[in-house]
Design a protein around this motif. Sequence first.
Motif, PDB file in Angstrom:
ATOM      1  N   GLY A   1      40.981  93.701 101.690  1.00  0.00           N
ATOM      2  CA  GLY A   1      39.874  93.505 102.761  1.00  0.00           C
ATOM      3  C   GLY A   1      39.388  92.152 102.631  1.00  0.00           C
TER       4      GLY A   1
ATOM      5  N   SER B   1      36.734  89.052 103.241  1.00  0.00           N
ATOM      6  CA  SER B   1      37.235  87.625 104.183  1.00  0.00           C
ATOM      7  C   SER B   1      38.191  86.605 104.020  1.00  0.00           C
ATOM      8  N   THR B   2      38.391  86.660 102.832  1.00  0.00           N
ATOM      9  CA  THR B   2      39.792  86.366 102.723  1.00  0.00           C
ATOM     10  C   THR B   2      41.400  86.223 104.144  1.00  0.00           C
TER      11      THR B   2
ATOM     12  N   ASP C   1      42.352  99.094  99.305  1.00  0.00           N
ATOM     13  CA  ASP C   1      41.582  99.697  99.452  1.00  0.00           C
ATOM     14  C   ASP C   1      40.776  99.679  99.884  1.00  0.00           C
TER      15      ASP C   1
ATOM     16  N   ARG D   1      36.213 100.891 101.690  1.00  0.00           N
ATOM     17  CA  ARG D   1      34.733 100.612 101.040  1.00  0.00           C
ATOM     18  C   ARG D   1      33.998 102.457 101.941  1.00  0.00           C
TER      19      ARG D   1
ATOM     20  N   ASN E   1      37.187  97.448 105.947  1.00  0.00           N
ATOM     21  CA  ASN E   1      38.376  96.912 105.448  1.00  0.00           C
ATOM     22  C   ASN E   1      38.901  97.153 107.156  1.00  0.00           C
TER      23      ASN E   1
ATOM     24  N   HIS F   1      37.088  90.923  89.710  1.00  0.00           N
ATOM     25  CA  HIS F   1      36.961  92.186  91.122  1.00  0.00           C
ATOM     26  C   HIS F   1      38.408  92.228  91.424  1.00  0.00           C
TER      27      HIS F   1
ATOM     28  N   ALA G   1      41.169  94.413  94.401  1.00  0.00           N
ATOM     29  CA  ALA G   1      40.941  95.558  94.691  1.00  0.00           C
ATOM     30  C   ALA G   1      39.519  95.792  95.289  1.00  0.00           C
TER      31      ALA G   1
ATOM     32  N   LYS H   1      34.688  80.225  94.139  1.00  0.00           N
ATOM     33  CA  LYS H   1      36.455  80.710  93.281  1.00  0.00           C
ATOM     34  C   LYS H   1      36.757  80.036  91.790  1.00  0.00           C
TER      35      LYS H   1
END
Length: 230
Positions: A29, A31-32, A58, A60, A70, A136, A138, A189
């Motif tokens: 999930g 935004s990328t 993964d 939420r 996601n 982090h 996943a 990033k």
Amino acid sequence: MSSEAARKFEFLANQCVEAGASFSVALSGGSTPRRLYELLATPDVHLPWARIHVFQVDERCVPPDHPESNYRMLREALLNRVPIPQANVHRMAAERPDREEAAREYAAELARVLGPKHGGWPRLDLIFLGMGADGHTASLFPASPALDERRLAVRVAFSKMLNSHRLTLTLPVLNSAAETIFLVSGADKAEILREVLRRPPPPDPLPAQLIEPANGQLSWYVDRAAAGRL
Ligand code: 6PG
């Protein structure tokens, strides 16, 4: 970055299906990957959807129509736009009140569709991972007990920073895939990407540094901004 990733997905899925197998992919999930998912739904990309199984990396712990879900992002960007049979879409039901039970059921679903192929773990053909600015991946957050999981394929994880519960695939499953692709974009990033790719990794590695497929290929697809500090 997204169109290279789309081409790779197209190549791998067609190769697998032409060899007579079905193709399994786990999607992250955040935004990328949205742009990648949108591209996968365009007529330029030819995918054998009837033979593709889509899993989630993964989720939420919110309902599937929640803005933070996601699955909602996946559905809007990709699944609603392609002829994938509903039976091939494997959603993590992370909104269920009994999260442990939801994790167990998802592990059972993985085993049912993929079988315990790789040292007892399901072997996905392809996994797309993202990375947070804290390293982090996943829903495996720095210092989380979920990083030590060696028994369960799916578990409940908690992010103190985000104050949110998630369901996530665990390291044994993530490290059993045939192909793993990190997608990382944006200047925010750049610093963490530099740190994560530094060799040798530190004695207390970040979650993204624990992605080391035992018998598979790991690639990093990054955009110019994220690569700015390499
Ligand atoms: C999620 C993820 C997570 C994500 C990273 C990067 O549910 O948030 O699957 O691991 O990939 O947090 O997120 P961005 O792409 O939004 O930066």
